[in-house]
Design a protein around this motif. Structure first.
Motif, PDB file in Angstrom:
ATOM      1  N   ARG A 157       0.802  -1.214   0.000  1.00  0.00           N
ATOM      2  CA  ARG A 157       0.000   0.000   0.000  1.00  0.00           C
ATOM      3  C   ARG A 157       0.842   1.275   0.000  1.00  0.00           C
ATOM      4  O   ARG A 157       0.527   2.248  -0.684  1.00  0.00           O
ATOM      5  N   ARG A 158       1.926   1.274   0.763  1.00  0.00           N
ATOM      6  CA  ARG A 158       2.717   2.500   0.862  1.00  0.00           C
ATOM      7  C   ARG A 158       3.323   2.861  -0.498  1.00  0.00           C
ATOM      8  O   ARG A 158       3.290   4.019  -0.924  1.00  0.00           O
ATOM      9  N   ILE A 159       3.886   1.891  -1.176  1.00  0.00           N
ATOM     10  CA  ILE A 159       4.461   2.135  -2.504  1.00  0.00           C
ATOM     11  C   ILE A 159       3.356   2.442  -3.501  1.00  0.00           C
ATOM     12  O   ILE A 159       3.527   3.291  -4.398  1.00  0.00           O
ATOM     13  N   ALA A 160       2.208   1.800  -3.352  1.00  0.00           N
ATOM     14  CA  ALA A 160       1.085   2.084  -4.256  1.00  0.00           C
ATOM     15  C   ALA A 160       0.650   3.539  -4.152  1.00  0.00           C
ATOM     16  O   ALA A 160       0.342   4.181  -5.165  1.00  0.00           O
ATOM     17  N   ASP A 161       0.630   4.066  -2.941  1.00  0.00           N
ATOM     18  CA  ASP A 161       0.251   5.474  -2.758  1.00  0.00           C
ATOM     19  C   ASP A 161       1.220   6.396  -3.489  1.00  0.00           C
ATOM     20  O   ASP A 161       0.812   7.343  -4.171  1.00  0.00           O
ATOM     21  N   ARG A 162       2.519   6.124  -3.342  1.00  0.00           N
ATOM     22  CA  ARG A 162       3.494   6.967  -4.030  1.00  0.00           C
ATOM     23  C   ARG A 162       3.392   6.798  -5.538  1.00  0.00           C
ATOM     24  O   ARG A 162       3.510   7.769  -6.297  1.00  0.00           O
ATOM     25  N   ALA A 163       3.174   5.569  -5.978  1.00  0.00           N
ATOM     26  CA  ALA A 163       3.105   5.299  -7.420  1.00  0.00           C
ATOM     27  C   ALA A 163       1.957   6.052  -8.075  1.00  0.00           C
ATOM     28  O   ALA A 163       2.112   6.620  -9.167  1.00  0.00           O
ATOM     29  N   VAL A 164       0.797   6.082  -7.429  1.00  0.00           N
ATOM     30  CA  VAL A 164      -0.348   6.738  -8.062  1.00  0.00           C
ATOM     31  C   VAL A 164      -0.186   8.259  -8.054  1.00  0.00           C
ATOM     32  O   VAL A 164      -0.664   8.938  -8.968  1.00  0.00           O
ATOM     33  N   VAL A 165       0.507   8.790  -7.064  1.00  0.00           N
ATOM     34  CA  VAL A 165       0.804  10.230  -7.080  1.00  0.00           C
ATOM     35  C   VAL A 165       1.714  10.563  -8.256  1.00  0.00           C
ATOM     36  O   VAL A 165       1.492  11.539  -8.993  1.00  0.00           O
ATOM     37  N   LEU A 166       2.744   9.746  -8.461  1.00  0.00           N
ATOM     38  CA  LEU A 166       3.643   9.961  -9.601  1.00  0.00           C
ATOM     39  C   LEU A 166       2.886   9.811 -10.917  1.00  0.00           C
ATOM     40  O   LEU A 166       3.086  10.590 -11.857  1.00  0.00           O
ATOM     41  N   TYR A 167       2.020   8.811 -10.991  1.00  0.00           N
ATOM     42  CA  TYR A 167       1.227   8.587 -12.200  1.00  0.00           C
ATOM     43  C   TYR A 167       0.331   9.780 -12.504  1.00  0.00           C
ATOM     44  O   TYR A 167       0.221  10.208 -13.661  1.00  0.00           O
ATOM     45  N   CYS A 168      -0.297  10.342 -11.487  1.00  0.00           N
ATOM     46  CA  CYS A 168      -1.260  11.429 -11.706  1.00  0.00           C
ATOM     47  C   CYS A 168      -0.592  12.777 -11.948  1.00  0.00           C
ATOM     48  O   CYS A 168      -1.207  13.650 -12.579  1.00  0.00           O
ATOM     49  N   LEU A 169       0.627  12.969 -11.467  1.00  0.00           N
ATOM     50  CA  LEU A 169       1.273  14.274 -11.601  1.00  0.00           C
ATOM     51  C   LEU A 169       2.430  14.274 -12.591  1.00  0.00           C
ATOM     52  O   LEU A 169       3.014  15.331 -12.842  1.00  0.00           O
ATOM     53  N   PHE A 170       2.766  13.121 -13.154  1.00  0.00           N
ATOM     54  CA  PHE A 170       3.772  13.094 -14.214  1.00  0.00           C
ATOM     55  C   PHE A 170       3.315  14.026 -15.335  1.00  0.00           C
ATOM     56  O   PHE A 170       2.131  14.071 -15.671  1.00  0.00           O
ATOM     57  N   PRO A 171       4.220  14.793 -15.928  1.00  0.00           N
ATOM     58  CA  PRO A 171       3.783  15.769 -16.937  1.00  0.00           C
ATOM     59  C   PRO A 171       2.926  15.193 -18.066  1.00  0.00           C
ATOM     60  O   PRO A 171       2.000  15.856 -18.540  1.00  0.00           O
ATOM     61  N   GLY A 172       3.198  13.960 -18.482  1.00  0.00           N
ATOM     62  CA  GLY A 172       2.393  13.361 -19.537  1.00  0.00           C
ATOM     63  C   GLY A 172       0.943  13.168 -19.161  1.00  0.00           C
ATOM     64  O   GLY A 172       0.077  13.011 -20.040  1.00  0.00           O
TER      65      GLY A 172
END
Length: 401
Positions: A157-172
């Motif tokens: 869960r902890r890594i999943a939280d960080r992953a989805v933040v990166l996914y949603c805010l990545f410039p693409g």
């Protein structure tokens, strides 16, 4: 490579003791990816408000006659093509130039996204732009949840939280604000990969089959299904695994078969791509020229080319982390195939939205980035998101990043 690569998550080993993950502090953990996704729309609406009518002069006159206000921000480039397919369907015949070559036309765009828009537009009284906005918002939110769910299964869960933040805010991810097909592709791909690592072969095959009707680069799911099946058959003689690769190409193959009959030409899509849209496979020649700034055409657009260079470097770093993280083989194969297809396409290369479609990179990055480093990267991603969302409409003729 252990059997766990296909069958079991590595969450317990990869999720160290510590305070509860952010999603664990919410009434429902699945709200976290939705909140992360909401942040992208806060940024997008802020950009739209800042743009106002600054980009109107950049928009082709035919688009200005059809769309107004916020629609001119949302119906950006390819979004107009998807909307036209939803409204009018595909052309009765391939349009030809005087020399017999195929003109640019909407057969280049795969059918699933326009079908969803049309289905939503019917109960909305034919309000296609509103239907497109509803579809885009729902698919974007669902894709964030799907990526979070896959990351949770693989690394906790902890890594999943960080992953989805990166996914949603990545410039693409700025394409969340357009009617583009990347979020639908990511949604289906994430759930397909989750089904593969859980050995749910028919489910994975069906999801991949649907995914190949979204975008041509979702053929990467066929490769992931093939690798997963090969491993399952080799290790445990699980012949049911063959359902996944057998079903995986059905959606894309059905569209190509339909078009072959409609236009009496099995190469209709390839001709449209090559002759109409000037896109073909060049095995990375254009990407190399962009990244190394080797020709005058590339150097004439420094901002555009710098973008390609930066995101190529980010993709390389992401691949290194992906390989070191040793995610399940189907997940890795999907990611590398998406990047390969992009980097070897003459008109795509390392565009941010294509790097973003290789979303397992964010799972690998989330496993590596922690604390202050993660915060700094997130802020930089958000700044890049805003820049791309504002820059692209003001440079309409430069292509969609």
């Amino acid at each position: 490579m252990s059997t766990r690569t296909i069958e079991e998550p590595a969450a317990a080993a990869a999720d160290p003791d510590g305070p509860p993950p952010l999603s664990g502090r919410l009434p429902r953990p699945w709200l976290f990816p939705l909140l992360a996704y909401a942040s992208t729309w806060i940024l997008t609406l802020g950009v739209w408000a800042w743009l106002g009518d600054r980009n109107v002069a950049q928009v082709p006159s035919v688009e200005r006659r059809k769309y107004h206000g916020w629609e001119l921000h949302f119906v950006f480039k390819d979004a107009s093509n998807y909307l036209d397919v939803a409204r009018f369907g595909y052309p009765d015949a391939l349009p030809l130039d005087a020399d017999g070559s195929v003109k640019a036309n909407n057969t280049a765009f795969f059918p699933l996204l326009p079908m969803l828009v049309k289905a939503v537009a019917v109960p909305l009284g034919g309000r296609y732009v509103l239907a497109a906005l509803v579809v885009s918002v729902v698919l974007g939110a669902a894709s964030a949840f799907a990526v979070w769910k896959l990351a949770d299964h693989l690394r906790g869960r902890r890594i999943a939280d960080r992953a989805v933040v990166l996914y949603c805010l990545f410039p693409g991810a700025f394409v969340f604000g357009f009617l583009y097909s990347e979020s639908l592709a990511a949604l289906l791909a994430a759930f397909c990969l989750l089904a593969l690592v859980k050995r749910q072969w028919v489910t994975a095959g069906v999801l991949a089959g649907i995914g190949t009707a979204v975008r041509p680069n979702m053929v990467a799911l066929c490769a992931a299904c093939a690798v997963a099946a090969a491993i399952a058959v080799h290790r445990s003689r699980d012949w049911r695994a063959l359902w996944a690769p057998l079903l995986s190409p059905i959606g894309g193959a059905a569209y190509l078969a339909w078009g072959s009959l409609r236009y009496d030409d099995p190469r209709f899509w390839f001709k449209t791509q090559a002759e109409g849209w000037n896109q073909h496979t060049d095995w990375g020649a254009a990407t190399v020229r962009r990244v190394l700034w080797l020709d005058a055409g590339v150097r004439a657009e420094p901002a555009q080319n710098l973008m390609h260079t930066v995101f190529f470097v980010l993709a390389v770093i992401g691949v290194v982390w992906l390989l070191r993280e040793r995610l399940p083989a189907p997940v890795t194969v999907f990611t590398l195939t998406v990047l390969f297809l992009s980097f070897t396409a003459s008109a795509q290369g390392s565009k941010p939205r294509f790097v973003w479609t290789a979303f397992p990179l964010f799972i690998a990055a989330a496993a590596r980035l922690r604390g202050r480093t993660f915060v700094i990267v997130t802020v930089l991603f958000a700044a890049g998101f805003v820049w791309l969302a504002a820059w692209s409409p003001l440079h309409y003729g430069r292509g969609a990043p």
